[in-house]
Scaffold this motif. Structure first.
Motif, PDB file in Angstrom:
ATOM      1  N   UNK A  67       0.871  -1.173   0.000  1.00  0.00           N
ATOM      2  CA  UNK A  67       0.000   0.000   0.000  1.00  0.00           C
ATOM      3  C   UNK A  67       0.910   1.225   0.000  1.00  0.00           C
ATOM      4  N   UNK A  68       0.430   2.309  -0.591  1.00  0.00           N
ATOM      5  CA  UNK A  68       1.168   3.577  -0.567  1.00  0.00           C
ATOM      6  C   UNK A  68       0.464   4.511   0.416  1.00  0.00           C
ATOM      7  N   UNK A  69       1.237   5.101   1.304  1.00  0.00           N
ATOM      8  CA  UNK A  69       0.708   6.047   2.281  1.00  0.00           C
ATOM      9  C   UNK A  69       1.317   7.428   1.998  1.00  0.00           C
ATOM     10  N   UNK A  70       0.467   8.428   1.888  1.00  0.00           N
ATOM     11  CA  UNK A  70       0.929   9.787   1.571  1.00  0.00           C
ATOM     12  C   UNK A  70       0.498  10.739   2.673  1.00  0.00           C
ATOM     13  N   UNK A  71       1.448  11.528   3.144  1.00  0.00           N
ATOM     14  CA  UNK A  71       1.157  12.478   4.211  1.00  0.00           C
ATOM     15  C   UNK A  71       1.072  13.889   3.635  1.00  0.00           C
ATOM     16  N   UNK A  72       0.116  14.653   4.122  1.00  0.00           N
ATOM     17  CA  UNK A  72      -0.026  16.061   3.762  1.00  0.00           C
ATOM     18  C   UNK A  72       0.299  16.920   4.977  1.00  0.00           C
ATOM     19  N   UNK A  73       0.948  18.034   4.743  1.00  0.00           N
ATOM     20  CA  UNK A  73       1.254  18.931   5.854  1.00  0.00           C
ATOM     21  C   UNK A  73       0.043  19.801   6.173  1.00  0.00           C
TER      22      UNK A  73
ATOM     23  N   UNK B  27      -1.132  -2.859   6.602  1.00  0.00           N
ATOM     24  CA  UNK B  27      -0.883  -1.708   7.465  1.00  0.00           C
ATOM     25  C   UNK B  27      -1.948  -0.647   7.187  1.00  0.00           C
ATOM     26  N   UNK B  28      -2.126   0.259   8.137  1.00  0.00           N
ATOM     27  CA  UNK B  28      -3.151   1.294   7.994  1.00  0.00           C
ATOM     28  C   UNK B  28      -2.594   2.675   8.257  1.00  0.00           C
TER      29      UNK B  28
ATOM     30  N   UNK C 126       2.181  14.888   9.282  1.00  0.00           N
ATOM     31  CA  UNK C 126       1.318  16.000   8.922  1.00  0.00           C
ATOM     32  C   UNK C 126      -0.064  15.810   9.490  1.00  0.00           C
ATOM     33  N   UNK C 127      -0.956  16.599   8.985  1.00  0.00           N
ATOM     34  CA  UNK C 127      -2.313  16.554   9.506  1.00  0.00           C
ATOM     35  C   UNK C 127      -3.136  15.430   8.892  1.00  0.00           C
ATOM     36  N   UNK C 128      -2.611  14.806   7.838  1.00  0.00           N
ATOM     37  CA  UNK C 128      -3.439  13.841   7.117  1.00  0.00           C
ATOM     38  C   UNK C 128      -2.561  12.790   6.470  1.00  0.00           C
ATOM     39  N   UNK C 129      -2.836  11.517   6.735  1.00  0.00           N
ATOM     40  CA  UNK C 129      -2.158  10.396   6.064  1.00  0.00           C
ATOM     41  C   UNK C 129      -3.217   9.579   5.345  1.00  0.00           C
ATOM     42  N   UNK C 130      -3.002   9.359   4.055  1.00  0.00           N
ATOM     43  CA  UNK C 130      -3.984   8.628   3.259  1.00  0.00           C
ATOM     44  C   UNK C 130      -3.334   7.459   2.550  1.00  0.00           C
ATOM     45  N   UNK C 131      -4.117   6.390   2.346  1.00  0.00           N
ATOM     46  CA  UNK C 131      -3.636   5.290   1.528  1.00  0.00           C
ATOM     47  C   UNK C 131      -4.186   5.471   0.115  1.00  0.00           C
TER      48      UNK C 131
END
Length: 467
Positions: free
Chosen positions: A359-365, A380-381, A393-398
Motif C-alpha cells: 500500500x502507498x501512504x501519503x502524508x499532507x502537511x 498496514x493502515x 502532517x495533519x493527514x495520512x492517506x492510503x
C-alpha cells in the motif's frame, strides 16, 4: 478485407508476449495456479522527471471486463503447435476472476511505488503482464509529459496537435486522452473527441492558404465558412504581412458580425513574432484577438516563451508530447511479489523488487501540500503508519484502492473530467521544487518498518531458493 487499424476486443488477450503463454502452459501442466500477486511499478523516474502521472487504468479495466480467448484466438494458438489441447480448452473457459487495486487516474506517483496490483490465480495474473505495462506505461509517460507542459504554461491553454506524428493510431488516441487528463484543453484528434468526449480544436493548414490565389482571400473564405473558428494561420509567407491581412479581413467582415478569434504562429522566432503580431492587432483595435503558437513546442520551449513574457495565449503541442521525445521510454515492471500467501522477491543486481502486497501512504502537511510517501504492506493502515513519518502532517492517506474484486468492477467508473480534476488537485498539492522541469528535487519516498523487515527476510530466503 478489414483495415488493419482496428484492434477487436477479442484480440486483446493475444496482446501478450509468447513467454507469458509458455509459462502459463507450464504452470497449467504442473498444477501451479494458486493465488498470486503481481505489482506494477517504475524502477526509476525518467530523466528530469520529479513525478509521474498515473494514466491508462481505465482502458485496462475495460479490457479486463471483456478478457476472454474466443474460438478464433484459440484456433490461432493451436496453429502454433506449441500448446496442449487441455491447456487451450482451459484458456477458452478462462475469465479474469481476480482482484485489482490501483491508483486512480490522475494520481501522482514516484519510483518504486506500485501503480497497480493484481491478485488472481497465477495463470490469469501472469497473462496480464504485457497488456498492463503496454497500457499504463505509455499512458502515464505521455500524461507526465503533458503535465510538465501544463505546469509551466501558467494557465495558458494547451491543445494536443500530435496525432499525425504519434507512433501509431492507438498511440494517437492514448496521447489525446492522457494529455486531456493532464490539463490540456483539448485535441485536434477527431476520433479522440468521439471516443472520449474531448473538446476539439483546429482551423486550417498552410495548404488551405496556398490553394488560394491570395492569402487575404483564403482568410476571408475561411472566416465566412467557420466564423466561430476564425483563428487564422498567418505564417505561410511573411508573418507580419499575414497578421496585417488578418486585420484587413477582420475589418471587412466586422459589418457582417464575423469576429476574428485570433492568429496562429507556427514557425520562426515565436517570442519576437508574437510581440509584433500583438502590436499590429492592438493598433487596429483587436485587443481581444488571441495569439496561438505551435511548431516543435515542448515544456522547455514553452518555459522559455513564458519567461520571455511572449504575448501568447495558447500553445499547440505535438510531436514532443505524443512521443515524450526527451524521455521516450519508461522502466516499468510487472513483478511477482507473492504466491500462495508467501512473499516473493527478485534480488538481481540493479533490479531488486519489493516483496509482498503493498500500500502507498501519503502524508499532507498542515497547508495541504504533499510532504512524503511511505510504501508499506497492504495490511498496514494510516493510523499505524503515521508514526513512521519523520514530519507527521495533519493527514495520512492510503492511495491504492480496489477497482476489481472477484472478476467484477467494484469502484465507480470515473469520467475523464473527474480524472482530470484528480490530476489538477494532485499537482496543486505538490511543492514547486518537485515540479521543476530541468532539475527537480527528489520527492521523499521511504519504506515502512514492516516492509523493510520483509525485504531483509526475503533476501535471505532468496539464497535458499537457488540451492
Amino acid at each position: 478485407m478489414t483495415i488493419d487499424l482496428r484492434l477487436d476486443p477479442a484480440e486483446v488477450p493475444l496482446l501478450v508476449d509468447l513467454y507469458e503463454l509458455t509459462m502459463a502452459a507450464s504452470f497449467f501442466e504442473h498444477a501451479m495456479n494458486e493465488t498470486a500477486c503481481f505489482s506494477l511499478s517504475v524502477r526509476r523516474l525518467p530523466p528530469m522527471r520529479g513525478y509521474m502521472v498515473a494514466a491508462g487504468l481505465e482502458r485496462l479495466m475495460e479490457a479486463l471486463e471483456q478478457f476472454t480467448f474466443d474460438a478464433a484466438a484459440i484456433d490461432y494458438l493451436d496453429s502454433l503447435k506449441l500448446f496442449s489441447a487441455d491447456f487451450l480448452q482451459f484458456l477458452g473457459r478462462m475469465r479474469f476472476s481476480g482482484e485489482v487495486s490501483a491508483l486512480v487516474e490522475g494520481t501522482l506517483f514516484f519510483a518504486e511505488e506500485p501503480v497497480l496490483q493484481v491478485s488472481a490465480p497465477l495463470i490469469e495474473a501472469q497473462l496480464l503482464e504485457t497488456l498492463a505495462i503496454n497500457q499504463i506505461g505509455m499512458a502515464s509517460m505521455i500524461a507526465t509529459k503533458a503535465a510538465r507542459c501544463y505546469s509551466i504554461a501558467e494557465g495558458r491553454r494547451l491543445v494536443d496537435f500530435g496525432a499525425r506524428r504519434a507512433q501509431g493510431a492507438d498511440a494517437a488516441l492514448i496521447a489525446a486522452r492522457s494529455s486531456y487528463l493532464a490539463g490540456f484543453a483539448g485535441s485536434s484528434n477527431v476520433l479522440a473527441g468521439r471516443r472520449f468526449g474531448i473538446p476539439l480544436f483546429g482551423t486550417m493548414a498552410h495548404s488551405y492558404v496556398m490553394a488560394h490565389e491570395s492569402e487575404r482571400a483564403a482568410f476571408e473564405n475561411f472566416a465566412r465558412s467557420f466564423p466561430r473558428l476564425s483563428t487564422l494561420l498567418v505564417d505561410t509567407f511573411s508573418t507580419p504581412r499575414g497578421v496585417e491581412n488578418a486585420v484587413a479581413v477582420a475589418r471587412k467582415l466586422a459589418d457582417e458580425g464575423i469576429k476574428l478569434q485570433g492568429v496562429r504562429l507556427d514557425s520562426g522566432d515565436l517570442a519576437a513574432l508574437s510581440r509584433q503580431a500583438r502590436r499590429i492587432l492592438d493598433a487596429n483595435g483587436l485587443n481581444d484577438a488571441a495569439i496561438f503558437a505551435s511548431g516543435n513546442l515542448d515544456e522547455y520551449a514553452i518555459a522559455d516563451l513564458v519567461k520571455a513574457a511572449a504575448p501568447i495565449d495558447a500553445f499547440g503541442v505535438g510531436t514532443a508530447m505524443v512521443t515524450s521525445a526527451d524521455a521516450p521510454s519508461l522502466d516499468m515492471t510487472y513483478k511477482l511479489v507473492e504466491y500462495k500467501g508467501v512473499a516473493r522477491m527478485k534480488t538481481s543486481e540493479g533490479k531488486i523488487s519489493l516483496p509482498g502486497r503493498k500500500q502507498i501512504f501519503r502524508v499532507q502537511d498542515a497547508a495541504g501540500k504533499y510532504a512524503g510517501d511511505l510504501i508499506g504492506l497492504a495490511d498496514e493502515g494510516p493510523a499505524s503508519i503515521a508514526r513512521e513519518f519523520r514530519h507527521p502532517g495533519s493527514d495520512v492517506r492510503q492511495l491504492l484502492t480496489v477497482q476489481f474484486k472477484d472478476g467484477k468492477r467494484t469502484a465507480p467508473r470515473p469520467s475523464l473530467s473527474e480524472s482530470r480534476e484528480q490530476f489538477v488537485q494532485n499537482l496543486g498539492r505538490l511543492d514547486q521544487r518537485y515540479k521543476a522541469i530541468r532539475k527537480p528535487d527528489t520527492y521523499p519516498v521511504g519504506l515502512s518498518r514492516a516492509l523493510k523487515a520483509m525485504q531483509i527476510g526475503e533476501k535471505l530466503r532468496a539464497e535458499s531458493r537457488q540451492e
